[in-house]
Design a protein around this motif. Structure first.
Motif: not given
Length: 436
Positions: A33-36, A41-46, A51-57, A105-106
């Motif tokens: 779910g986090q990856l999706c 969000a990245y695809t929408m241009g947000m 990188k920190p988010v991907l490190i946590l995942i 998603f909080a």
């Protein structure tokens, strides 16, 4: 009749900690779910700290891979706490990196404490809940804002952000309490049903044993009579042997003693075939007999048709009678009434009656903690007796109603005739006495 101290389901023995395989599976779902959400969000241009988010995942993925490579085992309480704390910190950190209260998603930050409420004790759940509140607050304060594709920061109105924070904090305690309560009640019901199955199995074994005892008593009567006859003839033949007279006397006395034992065994297991049906009074007497000498007088004022001699029915009635005897002052009365469609058995006593606050819930498992006076043996009950009785009797087709009669409590057990009455030609009667 039934002490009013209510037991909280939280006091019931809790289930074992969650299996590690389940922890791994739930975390894989969270990671997916986090990856999706990150990809969308990245695809929408947000704009956010990708990188920190991907490190946590990746950290959650590494933890899951490490657990997956361990030998299969059930997690301990301590390891479960550690895993839930890890998930809580990881989700809170993701919130802080992706807008805090502005992140839709909080709500997922409530997952660890909800799981804790189903597997851990209340103290550990409360501790994890407080930690969740602290991390929600911290992630709201230090949150990095999300940015739209044009660089405009996404910020909630302060009042709306505060409302979102309150909603999450309230959700922590609501979901934790809800999950804890439901899990405790399911566990209590499961334990109570297991106790019911054990009680029914025990009653069935006892009835089967009664048939075996009756058959054994009947079959052993003939050889024992032969032994007694031969002993008498030998005594006559050996009148000139005074040295053997004492031995012959002991032999005859032993044969007489065996005859008495067999007669009592025959009466105790008098149903032979026979285990399947009996007159209503006999069934009620069988149910009441263990409690006949416990203090209050037990009166059976019931003459009725031949009914199924079902172990579950007998054990259920026995529990109702035991409950009445436990709290009666001087007298317990068992009555029966039948019409063209129903048979009703009523158990009443002259005790204080059911607590009004619990009357609507009589028959729930682990409902009360009760203490019986020293005149009938002091003990604490768990409120299982009435639950077992209600479960077994309803399984036989009966409906139970509980009421207060002023004084005393009243239980009515009502069956449709076709569920309890049988053809009296099925019953062959008592075993004949052994003629020894």
């Amino acid at each position: 009749m039934h002490a009013p101290d209510e037991i909280s389901p939280a006091e019931i023995a809790r289930s074992e900690p969650i299996r590690m395989r389940t922890v791994i599976l739930l975390r894989w779902v969270a990671i997916l779910g986090q990856l999706c959400a990150t990809v969308v969000a990245y695809t929408m241009g947000m704009q956010f700290a990708v990188k920190p988010v991907l490190i946590l995942i990746l950290a959650a993925t590494a933890m899951n891979m490490w657990l997956f490579l361990q030998s299969p085992r059930q997690s301990s309480v301590r390891s479960t706490v550690y895993q839930l704390v890890f998930d809580l910190v990881q989700i809170a950190a993701l919130m802080a990196l992706t807008g805090g209260m502005a992140n839709p998603f909080a709500l997922l930050v409530l997952a660890p404490v909800t799981i804790a409420a189903t597997t851990l004790n209340p103290r550990q759940t409360v501790a994890l809940g407080l930690a969740t509140v602290a991390l929600i607050t911290l992630s709201a304060v230090v949150a990095l804002p999300l940015h739209e594709p044009d660089g405009t920061p996404l910020r909630l109105d302060p009042l709306l952000a505060l409302g979102h924070w309150f909603a999450l904090v309230i959700g922590v305690f609501f979901f934790a309490y809800y999950a804890h309560r439901v899990t405790a009640e399911l566990s209590a019901t499961s334990n109570a049903l297991f106790a019911t199955q054990m009680a029914l199995a025990r009653e069935q074994r006892l009835q089967h044993l009664g048939g075996v005892v009756a058959a054994a008593a009947h079959e052993m009567g003939t050889p024992l009579a032969t032994i007694k006859l031969i002993a008498s003839e030998l005594a006559d033949e050996l009148e000139d042997r005074p040295d053997l007279a004492a031995d012959m006397s002991n032999l005859r006395l032993s044969a007489d003693r065996c005859a008495q034992i067999l007669r009592s065994m025959g009466r105790a297991g008098k149903d032979d075939l026979l285990m399947r049906a009996a007159p209503l009074h006999t069934v009620l007497d069988d149910a009441a007999s263990p409690h006949a000498d416990r203090g209050p007088r037990v009166e059976i004022l019931a003459e009725g048709p031949v009914v199924r001699r079902d172990p579950g029915v007998i054990h259920g009635l026995r529990n109702l009678i035991q409950n009445a005897v436990d709290f009666a002052d001087q007298r317990v009365v068992i009555e029966a009434d039948s019409d063209s469609q129903h048979l009703t058995v009523t158990v009443r006593d002259d005790g204080p009656g059911y607590p009004a606050a619990l009357l609507a819930r009589i028959g729930d498992p682990y409902l009360t903690s009760r203490r019986i006076g020293p005149q009938r043996g002091e003990y604490d009950g768990m409120g299982l007796g009435l639950f077992i009785a209600k479960t077994l009797l309803e399984r036989s087709g009966a409906r139970l109603t509980f009421a207060n009669g002023g004084p005393g409590a009243i239980v009515r057990v009502r069956w449709p005739l076709d569920r309890i009455v049988v053809d009296d030609r099925m019953v062959l009667g008592e075993n004949p006495e052994n003629k020894v």
